[in-house]
Design an enzyme around this catalytic site. Structure first.
Site, PDB file in Angstrom:
ATOM      1  N   CYS A 153       5.642   7.597   2.655  1.00 35.52           N
ATOM      2  CA  CYS A 153       5.786   8.916   2.043  1.00 35.52           C
ATOM      3  C   CYS A 153       6.063   9.975   3.114  1.00 35.52           C
ATOM      4  O   CYS A 153       6.130   9.678   4.304  1.00 35.52           O
ATOM      5  CB  CYS A 153       4.532   9.271   1.267  1.00 35.52           C
ATOM      6  SG  CYS A 153       3.058   9.398   2.289  1.00 35.52           S
TER       7      CYS A 153
ATOM      8  N   CYS B 186       0.831  -1.213   0.000  1.00 35.69           N
ATOM      9  CA  CYS B 186       0.000   0.000   0.000  1.00 35.69           C
ATOM     10  C   CYS B 186       0.856   1.248   0.000  1.00 35.69           C
ATOM     11  O   CYS B 186       0.352   2.346  -0.207  1.00 35.69           O
ATOM     12  CB  CYS B 186      -0.875   0.071   1.236  1.00 35.69           C
ATOM     13  SG  CYS B 186      -1.699  -1.445   1.618  1.00 35.69           S
TER      14      CYS B 186
ATOM     15  N   ASP C 108       2.837   2.210   2.741  1.00 35.23           N
ATOM     16  CA  ASP C 108       3.385   2.550   4.046  1.00 35.23           C
ATOM     17  C   ASP C 108       3.415   1.349   4.981  1.00 35.23           C
ATOM     18  O   ASP C 108       2.609   0.441   4.894  1.00 35.23           O
ATOM     19  CB  ASP C 108       2.606   3.639   4.794  1.00 35.23           C
ATOM     20  CG  ASP C 108       1.579   4.339   3.969  1.00 35.23           C
ATOM     21  OD1 ASP C 108       1.908   5.385   3.416  1.00 35.23           O
ATOM     22  OD2 ASP C 108       0.450   3.821   3.883  1.00 35.23           O
TER      23      ASP C 108
ATOM     24  N   CYS D  32      -2.805   8.096   5.540  1.00 36.60           N
ATOM     25  CA  CYS D  32      -1.509   7.910   6.212  1.00 36.60           C
ATOM     26  C   CYS D  32      -1.641   8.120   7.708  1.00 36.60           C
ATOM     27  O   CYS D  32      -0.908   7.516   8.497  1.00 36.60           O
ATOM     28  CB  CYS D  32      -0.467   8.887   5.669  1.00 36.60           C
ATOM     29  SG  CYS D  32      -0.096   8.653   3.937  1.00 36.60           S
TER      30      CYS D  32
END
Lengths: 172, 389
Positions: free
Chosen positions: A59, A34, A36, A103
């Site tokens: 990220c 995905c 992360d 996130c």
């Protein structure tokens, strides 16, 4: 993509990076498919988080979220730390771009998972290590409209069968 | 410039002579090329001058160049235009798994209209197998659309060979040459294609303008309906300022390509060898020899591309990433996955695209800064330790 100054600060100078070798609790969430993956290590003294460290594959937003969650949790009681929500992390960071909100889920999930791991260890529960293979999207795997459940094309702006706008796809 | 720009694929800076031509046009000509009076005629002349400049770049005939709003429109026009133009003949289209989204999503729309699409696998270098193209042909195949050069990994496809197969079976052949035109020599006669897409912002022209090459006799229905502009192929008053810019950029590219591609390949080699020597556990993507001279795609193990891109940006080094998190789709690049790369490694991919203004010193600066940033991010990554231990 516009990151807030707080996000950029935590991304460029992340707090509490690393591992705790004799950690009392470890939480691991996400997978690299995905985009992360986060590991949170906690050291507990009494009922407080005395020390906390993280490692993250992800990220800019994922790294900033990881850094911020460790700052928010440090020194808190376990009960207080369990109450930290994903939205608290995003708020503390001065907001996240809409396509990066997923996130922020990673941060609180990893923290809560580390606390649960600590409580399980303390109660003598045998902690089964989750070694499941991450779910890989298979080639040709279809998308379905969440409203009328008909098969739709990938990245469709709206469902051509029921007309409803398609939600932004994400993996968490 | 206070930064080192290594993302020419996202858009090149305007060449000073392009800028000058556009400014001069803006100040002197405002007419509509469709008007047969003294204000319209200079506009019509400027339009045709630009057309002959683009024609010369790709070795076409003037009547075969249609101006568009860029690569995306050109690809949409070619694919949907042939689908409509040949709808009584057949409903099957062949493409590859690594096309640009403007091709993929044009085909998505056609699937909704009951066209059938065969999307071919590529090998680990990103090459399409011409034999597989021929095997995929059915009696109702109307179009083959394969890109000339891939914009993420730089691999150059065997277009001439595929076009010969298309010709043999009397099927229309389109190539998305947006990443190629202006960077390597492109000759539509040698390629033997019916349709070819190009965009000005890949070779120092302005964004928002491009062209579609349409070989005489190709049944392409208009994408935009309206007046008779562009030989009835593309309605709407022309973006003449942009088109003048495209024309001058095309002329400059034709002159510059022979020396520029040699110089940029040497710079790319310096970058590639330098990265290989300084950073362990990386992959260079794309074909080893059949590739664009100015594009280097590097996948760095254990870290995610957007973080790497942002940290380089902070050091005033501007590059692109193909990580899912940066593309907004939250899925790893379909191109890298198409070459068989695993999801985690694909996430850590940077695309360097070099340009006219880059120097050895720029490359050396990247080589000086990048290893430290990679190490910092690796130290932060839970995957790094797991692999080491």
């Amino acid at each position: 993509m516009a990151y807030s100054p707080i996000v950029l600060d935590h991304f460029k100078s992340p707090r509490n990076v690393g591992e705790i070798l004799d950690a009392d609790g470890l939480g691991e969430v996400g997978n690299p498919v995905c985009g992360d993956m986060m590991s949170v290590y906690i050291k507990v003294e009494g009922d407080r988080i005395a020390d906390i460290k993280f490692k993250t594959f992800g990220c800019g937003a994922a790294i900033a979220v990881s850094s911020m969650i460790t700052e928010l949790a440090k020194g808190k009681t376990l009960e207080e730390a369990m109450k930290i929500k994903n939205s608290d992390v995003a708020k503390a960071l001065g907001g996240l771009p809409p396509n990066k909100l997923h996130c922020s889920n990673l941060g609180a999930d990893a923290l809560h998972s580390a606390i649960k791991n600590y409580l399980d260890r303390k109660s003598g529960k045998v902690v089964a290590k989750e070694e499941g293979e991450p779910h890989l999207p298979e080639k040709g795997e279809a998308c379905y409209c969440p409203y009328c459940e008909k098969k739709v094309e990938e990245e469709s702006p709206f469902c051509i069968f029921c007309g409803k706008e398609m939600p932004h796809e994400h993996d968490h | 410039m206070g930064f080192i720009y290594l993302d020419h694929q996202s858009g090149t800076p305007l060449h000073p002579r392009v800028k000058e031509a556009m400014s001069r046009h803006m100040e002197t000509i405002f007419g509509n090329p469709m008007s047969d009076h003294q204000v319209g005629q200079p506009a019509a002349e400027a339009l045709e001058k630009a057309r002959s400049q683009v024609t010369a770049l790709i070795n076409a005939k003037p009547a075969e160049v249609v101006f568009t709003s860029g690569g995306t429109e050109s690809n949409n026009h070619a694919i949907k235009g042939v689908a409509i133009g040949l709808r009584e003949k057949g409903r099957h289209i062949i493409t590859s798994n690594i096309e640009h989204k403007s091709v993929l999503n044009s085909l998505r729309t056609l699937r909704l209209l009951d066209y059938r699409v065969t999307s071919l696998d590529v090998d680990s270098y990103g090459l399409v197998d011409p034999g597989a193209v021929e095997k995929a042909i059915t009696p109702d195949t109307i179009l083959i659309s394969i890109m000339m050069a891939n914009n993420e990994i730089g691999t150059i496809e065997p277009i001439a060979e595929i076009a010969r197969i298309a010709q043999k079976h009397k099927i229309i052949m389109h190539t998305d040459a947006v990443a190629a035109v202006g960077n390597i020599p492109v000759d539509v006669q040698e390629l033997g294609v019916n349709l070819l897409s190009l965009a000005a912002n890949q070779f120092y022209g302005p964004p928002g303008v491009g062209a579609l090459y349409v070989r005489k006799g190709t049944p392409v229905w208009p994408l935009l309906d309206g007046g008779t502009q562009e030989n009835k192929r593309r309605a709407g008053t022309e973006n003449l300022i942009g088109i003048v810019g495209l024309g001058v950029a095309a002329e400059l590219a034709r002159e510059a390509i022979p020396t520029r591609q040699v110089r940029l390949r040497a710079l790319k080699e310096r970058l590639e060898q330098g990265i290989k020597a300084r950073i362990p556990e990386i992959h260079i993507n794309g074909h080893l020899t059949k590739n664009l001279p100015h594009l280097l795609s590097v996948s760095v193990e254990y870290i995610e591309g957007e973080s790497l891109m942002l940290m380089l940006d902070d050091e005033d080094i501007v590059v692109a990433t193909r990580s899912a998190c940066a593309s907004g789709s939250l899925r790893a690049s379909h191109v890298l996955i198409g070459t068989g790369m695993d999801f985690a490694t694909a996430q850590g991919t940077l695309v360097f695209t070099l340009g006219e203004e880059n120097t050895d010193a720029d490359i050396d600066r990247v080589l000086q800064v990048m290893p430290g940033i990679v190490q910092t991010l690796r130290e932060m990554s839970p995957l790094y330790k797991k692999s080491a231990g």
